[in-house]
Design a protein around this motif. Structure first.
Motif, PDB file in Angstrom:
ATOM      1  N   ARG A 167      -1.331  45.095  63.434  1.00  0.00           N
ATOM      2  CA  ARG A 167       0.017  44.868  63.994  1.00  0.00           C
ATOM      3  C   ARG A 167      -0.058  43.985  65.234  1.00  0.00           C
ATOM      4  O   ARG A 167       0.743  43.075  65.399  1.00  0.00           O
ATOM      5  N   GLN A 168      -1.010  44.242  66.099  1.00  0.00           N
ATOM      6  CA  GLN A 168      -1.179  43.434  67.311  1.00  0.00           C
ATOM      7  C   GLN A 168      -1.521  41.992  66.966  1.00  0.00           C
ATOM      8  O   GLN A 168      -1.019  41.068  67.576  1.00  0.00           O
ATOM      9  N   ASN A 170      -0.686  40.398  64.365  1.00  0.00           N
ATOM     10  CA  ASN A 170       0.462  39.764  63.724  1.00  0.00           C
ATOM     11  C   ASN A 170       1.602  39.475  64.697  1.00  0.00           C
ATOM     12  O   ASN A 170       2.541  38.788  64.343  1.00  0.00           O
ATOM     13  N   GLU A 171       1.509  40.016  65.919  1.00  0.00           N
ATOM     14  CA  GLU A 171       2.553  39.745  66.915  1.00  0.00           C
ATOM     15  C   GLU A 171       2.431  38.316  67.416  1.00  0.00           C
ATOM     16  O   GLU A 171       1.318  37.789  67.528  1.00  0.00           O
ATOM     17  N   LYS A 175       4.171  36.808  73.566  1.00  0.00           N
ATOM     18  CA  LYS A 175       4.805  38.035  74.076  1.00  0.00           C
ATOM     19  C   LYS A 175       4.188  38.479  75.361  1.00  0.00           C
ATOM     20  O   LYS A 175       3.077  38.386  75.657  1.00  0.00           O
TER      21      LYS A 175
END
Length: 175
Positions: A167-168, A170-171, A175
């Protein structure tokens, strides 16, 4: 692998030279991240090489052909060549070559896409579904065998940790 197999638990190679030079330029956090990356890569390559060898010996099929069939098994209506390329993270040319081989063996077929007749989707044939089902059962048992030394608790923990990492990754970077 060029020396990865000779690393000890601290990540140092047999002679200590090049690895220690690299480590001296990194912070402890970077060093730990690098060690983690190398550990994950080493485990992945070892498992992949064993599966690749077993697929060839047992079913006379390559891992990319097995992977393409696995993608199609999940999508009975077929997938466009571009979607297969994206999902398998290889070029369209690679997908075309793999598809050509599987088509010759009557395991897949190309069908015109109902939404765009200029585009083809690839589907498993009934023979392809049967062949994949047989391979998938054996493949699953091989993976279970290769990971037998990892406890169920640790498997769950690793899945959770790697899911968080994915998930990280894919961010968006800004950000």
């Amino acid at each position: 692998m060029s020396g990865m197999e000779n690393r000890n638990e601290t990540g140092e190679g047999g002679d200590g030279g090049a690895v220690l030079d690299l480590a001296s330029r990194l912070t402890e956090e970077h060093h730990q991240s690098l060690k983690l990356w190398l550990r994950m890569l080493s485990c992945t390559v070892k498992i992949e090489n064993e599966i690749r060898s077993r697929l060839r010996a047992s079913f006379d099929i390559t891992l990319p052909r097995f992977d393409l069939m696995a993608q199609l098994e999940r999508h009975p209506d077929g997938l466009r060549m571009g979607e297969l390329s994206k999902r398998m993270m290889v070029t369209g040319g690679n997908i075309t070559g793999i598809t050509n081989q599987l088509e010759l063996e009557k395991l897949v077929l190309r069908v015109p896409d109902p939404k765009d007749k200029r585009v083809y989707s690839v589907k498993l044939t009934p023979a392809g579904r049967r062949a994949f089902a047989a391979m998938a059962l054996v493949h699953e048992s091989w993976v279970a065998e290769l990971l037998h030394g990892v406890t169920p608790h640790d498997k769950t923990l690793l899945i959770d940790l790697l899911s968080h990492m994915k998930r990280q990754l894919n961010e968006p970077a800004d950000k």
